[in-house]
Design an enzyme around this catalytic site. Structure first.
Site, PDB file in Angstrom:
ATOM      1  N   ARG A  77     -13.294   6.470  -2.292  1.00  0.00           N
ATOM      2  CA  ARG A  77     -11.901   5.758  -3.038  1.00  0.00           C
ATOM      3  C   ARG A  77     -12.189   4.511  -2.311  1.00  0.00           C
ATOM      4  O   ARG A  77     -11.932   4.425  -1.377  1.00  0.00           O
ATOM      5  CB  ARG A  77     -10.833   6.652  -2.820  1.00  0.00           C
ATOM      6  CG  ARG A  77      -9.682   5.733  -3.381  1.00  0.00           C
ATOM      7  CD  ARG A  77      -8.496   6.919  -3.533  1.00  0.00           C
ATOM      8  NE  ARG A  77      -7.444   5.897  -4.122  1.00  0.00           N
ATOM      9  CZ  ARG A  77      -6.295   5.598  -3.439  1.00  0.00           C
ATOM     10  NH1 ARG A  77      -6.221   5.926  -2.291  1.00  0.00           N
ATOM     11  NH2 ARG A  77      -5.513   4.458  -3.839  1.00  0.00           N
ATOM     12  N   HIS A 121      -4.704  -2.630  -5.044  1.00  0.00           N
ATOM     13  CA  HIS A 121      -4.013  -1.881  -3.773  1.00  0.00           C
ATOM     14  C   HIS A 121      -3.422  -3.338  -3.108  1.00  0.00           C
ATOM     15  O   HIS A 121      -4.000  -3.733  -1.928  1.00  0.00           O
ATOM     16  CB  HIS A 121      -5.046  -1.315  -2.802  1.00  0.00           C
ATOM     17  CG  HIS A 121      -4.772  -0.466  -1.870  1.00  0.00           C
ATOM     18  ND1 HIS A 121      -4.995   0.819  -1.837  1.00  0.00           N
ATOM     19  CD2 HIS A 121      -3.774  -0.622  -0.739  1.00  0.00           C
ATOM     20  CE1 HIS A 121      -4.472   1.390  -0.544  1.00  0.00           C
ATOM     21  NE2 HIS A 121      -3.833   0.306  -0.106  1.00  0.00           N
ATOM     22  N   GLU A 166       0.451   3.066  -4.807  1.00  0.00           N
ATOM     23  CA  GLU A 166       1.439   3.064  -4.232  1.00  0.00           C
ATOM     24  C   GLU A 166       2.666   2.003  -4.790  1.00  0.00           C
ATOM     25  O   GLU A 166       2.898   0.795  -4.019  1.00  0.00           O
ATOM     26  CB  GLU A 166       1.419   2.872  -2.530  1.00  0.00           C
ATOM     27  CG  GLU A 166       0.544   4.381  -2.175  1.00  0.00           C
ATOM     28  CD  GLU A 166       0.389   4.188  -0.853  1.00  0.00           C
ATOM     29  OE1 GLU A 166       1.058   3.165   0.033  1.00  0.00           O
ATOM     30  OE2 GLU A 166      -0.029   5.133   0.172  1.00  0.00           O
ATOM     31  N   ASN A 292      -0.653  10.314  -2.595  1.00  0.00           N
ATOM     32  CA  ASN A 292      -0.851   9.939  -1.028  1.00  0.00           C
ATOM     33  C   ASN A 292       0.367  10.629  -0.451  1.00  0.00           C
ATOM     34  O   ASN A 292       1.578  10.237  -0.460  1.00  0.00           O
ATOM     35  CB  ASN A 292      -0.739   8.538  -1.039  1.00  0.00           C
ATOM     36  CG  ASN A 292      -1.997   7.556  -1.509  1.00  0.00           C
ATOM     37  OD1 ASN A 292      -2.806   8.412  -2.162  1.00  0.00           O
ATOM     38  ND2 ASN A 292      -1.736   6.423  -1.543  1.00  0.00           N
ATOM     39  N   TYR A 294       2.068  11.406   3.364  1.00  0.00           N
ATOM     40  CA  TYR A 294       2.109  11.356   4.721  1.00  0.00           C
ATOM     41  C   TYR A 294       3.223  11.906   5.623  1.00  0.00           C
ATOM     42  O   TYR A 294       3.209  12.120   6.677  1.00  0.00           O
ATOM     43  CB  TYR A 294       1.916   9.814   5.095  1.00  0.00           C
ATOM     44  CG  TYR A 294       0.786   9.054   4.881  1.00  0.00           C
ATOM     45  CD1 TYR A 294      -0.393   8.802   5.602  1.00  0.00           C
ATOM     46  CD2 TYR A 294       0.413   8.445   3.522  1.00  0.00           C
ATOM     47  CE1 TYR A 294      -1.485   8.382   5.426  1.00  0.00           C
ATOM     48  CE2 TYR A 294      -0.736   7.886   3.322  1.00  0.00           C
ATOM     49  CZ  TYR A 294      -1.663   7.665   3.960  1.00  0.00           C
ATOM     50  OH  TYR A 294      -2.789   7.085   3.834  1.00  0.00           O
ATOM     51  N   GLU A 354      -4.938  10.047  -0.793  1.00  0.00           N
ATOM     52  CA  GLU A 354      -4.693   9.608   0.864  1.00  0.00           C
ATOM     53  C   GLU A 354      -3.831  10.924   1.594  1.00  0.00           C
ATOM     54  O   GLU A 354      -2.884  11.127   1.296  1.00  0.00           O
ATOM     55  CB  GLU A 354      -3.905   8.553   0.859  1.00  0.00           C
ATOM     56  CG  GLU A 354      -4.744   7.251   0.489  1.00  0.00           C
ATOM     57  CD  GLU A 354      -3.861   5.989   0.900  1.00  0.00           C
ATOM     58  OE1 GLU A 354      -2.955   6.034   1.770  1.00  0.00           O
ATOM     59  OE2 GLU A 354      -4.118   4.967  -0.011  1.00  0.00           O
TER      60      GLU A 354
HETATM   61  O1  IFM Z   1      -3.159   2.134   5.033  1.00  0.00           O
HETATM   62  C1  IFM Z   1      -2.214   2.484   4.441  1.00  0.00           C
HETATM   63  C2  IFM Z   1      -2.969   2.339   2.983  1.00  0.00           C
HETATM   64  O2  IFM Z   1      -3.220   1.070   2.318  1.00  0.00           O
HETATM   65  C3  IFM Z   1      -1.936   2.873   1.811  1.00  0.00           C
HETATM   66  N1  IFM Z   1      -1.030   4.160   2.033  1.00  0.00           N
HETATM   67  C4  IFM Z   1      -0.912   4.362   3.631  1.00  0.00           C
HETATM   68  C5  IFM Z   1      -2.047   4.146   4.391  1.00  0.00           C
HETATM   69  C6  IFM Z   1      -1.376   4.084   5.948  1.00  0.00           C
HETATM   70  O3  IFM Z   1      -0.402   3.455   6.229  1.00  0.00           O
END
Ligand code: IFM
Length: 449
Positions: A77, A121, A166, A292, A294, A354
């Site tokens: 990606r 992005h 995002e 994504n 985290y 992600e």
């Molecule tokens: O590096 C970023 C990415 O560009 C978008 N999602 C989160 C990642 C980590 O912060």
């Protein structure tokens, strides 16, 4: 130890983004982007770092694709730098920029790797920012024209397209907090940006369908799982506001054709201007949703908590600490996120586009990094993803963030998320222990419990 295997044809990959890895910020006719402008301004980025060179992927692309092949990636990606292909954001295209993405896609296909391209992005051409950027409604047409250019050029070979990465970050970190480019702090512009990003998405999907290109199209959202701090009504309402602003503002229009009503009552005059027909454009069927994941936040009511009157703490599952960016680590939040999509948004096809963490990597004398912390993080999240599959979530693939260390936005080059170490002074790439571990995961199509 039990091997938890994923469905046949599960797509294993890794992700990057143009500004974070390409470098060559002003070469071969590339125009300036808002991240070029932002990182070149004093005191915006830690240590004054920029993406001017970063991984120098623009010049090292063939080597990087070989690296992906060696890791056994099934898919990659990447994002396209809008100002590389349209230096002014619209109008005349830059042939050399288009040629770079042509070659990238061809190299990927030759290596047997499925290309997954993200159109946006975060690196808006500065020329478009000068015309008002995303808060200007015309931005959705600029984006649709840019999308058409890329579909026409790569649509015969790219299997997966994402319109945005995002949009919450673009809207709120870029336009309400000002932490990220273009560095604006104004809630009205942030909500208007969110609406225009969605409108731009809808128009691009329309162009894609009308052109009968091959492949699938979707959008990538960052879904930070919110949990109320207590069962008090005030904390639960605060948690709902947080959910609405990170999830609801995007998921509800995309899947239900409406915005979260309570949130818009709360923000009052900051609510975006919406024209007739906008919601139908946004609410078009998509082929997949990129997630994504985290972090999980514990949310509580805070009487001095800004417009939304809330405060956030990172949640970490028992025995998990923090990442090098100080983020909490909570794999069950990934499961909860995926189950919510299944239960409340019609169980769409999902890719985890992600997931990963920054680790304070310590290289040995040869530059090799034994990053067991990253391996533990990835394994735990993959086990949560596996549980989601068992529960009936339509999860089709998983991308580690990131293929290699790169420019981590406001943190500059100080935080390393890669499976592959990059020595920024020399450009040397050195696969970490996590890269070797991930190669094995891919080969086994599964992860050991
Ligand atoms: O590096 C970023 C990415 O560009 C978008 N999602 C989160 C990642 C980590 O912060």
């Amino acid at each position: 130890m039990t091997l938890r295997q994923f469905p046949k044809d599960f797509l294993w990959g890794a992700a990057t983004a143009a500004y974070q890895i390409e470098g060559a910020w002003n070469e071969d006719g590339k125009g300036e982007s808002i991240w070029d402008r932002f990182s070149h301004s004093p005191y915006r980025i830690l240590n004054g770092d920029t993406g001017d060179v970063t991984c120098d992927h623009y010049h090292r692309m063939p080597e990087d694709v070989l690296l992906m092949k060696e890791l056994g990636l099934k898919t990659y990606r990447f994002s396209i730098a809008w100002s590389r292909v349209l230096p002014e954001g619209r109008g005349a295209a830059n042939e050399k920029g288009l040629d770079f993405y042509d070659r990238l896609v061809d190299n990927l296909l030759a290596a047997g790797i499925v290309p997954n391209a993200t159109l946006y992005h975060w690196d808006l051409p500065q020329a478009l920012q000068d015309q008002g950027g995303w808060p200007n409604r015309d931005s959705s047409d600029w984006f649709a024209d840019y999308a058409r250019l890329m579909f026409d050029r790569l649509g015969d070979r790219v299997a997966m397209w994402a319109t945005h990465n995002e949009p919450w970050v673009v809207s709120f970190l870029g336009h309400a907090e000002g932490d990220f480019a273009p560095g604006i702090a104004d809630y009205s512009q942030a909500f208007q940006t969110a609406h225009h990003l969605l409108l731009a998405h809808g128009k691009a999907v329309q162009v894609f369908r009308a052109g009968s290109y091959q492949g699938n199209i979707g959008i990538v959202l960052d879904l930070q799982h919110p949990q109320p701090a207590t069962s008090s009504e005030a904390d639960q309402a605060a948690c709902q506001r947080r959910y609405d602003v990170t999830h609801g503002v995007f998921l509800d229009p995309l899947f239900k054709g409406r915005y979260p009503e309570m949130l818009f009552e709360w923000i009052g005059p900051h609510a975006p201007k919406i024209h007739d027909g906008d919601m139908a454009l946004i609410n078009q069927p998509i082929d997949f949703l990129g997630v994504n994941y985290y972090m999980t936040f514990v949310v509580r009511f805070a009487c001095r908590g800004g417009l939304l009157k809330l405060a956030l703490d990172y949640a970490s599952a028992p025995n998990w600490g923090r990442t090098a960016t100080e983020w909490g680590i909570n794999p069950p939040g990934l499961l909860a996120t995926l189950l919510n999509l299944k239960e409340n948004y019609g169980n769409p096809n999902i890719y985890i586009t992600e997931n990963g963490c920054a680790v304070a990597d310590v290289p040995d004398a040869n530059g090799f990094v034994a990053d067991t912390g990253r391996i533990n993080y990835l394994r735990a999240h993959l086990l949560a993803a596996h549980e989601a599959v068992q529960a009936g979530v339509n999860l089709k693939g998983y991308y580690v963030w990131s293929l290699m260390d790169n420019f981590e936005w406001a943190h500059g080059l100080s935080k390393r998320f890669g499976l592959v170490r990059v020595e920024f002074e020399t450009g040397q790439r050195i696969p970490k222990q996590s890269a070797l571990w991930y190669r094995n995961v891919i080969a086994q199509n599964g992860v050991q419990e």
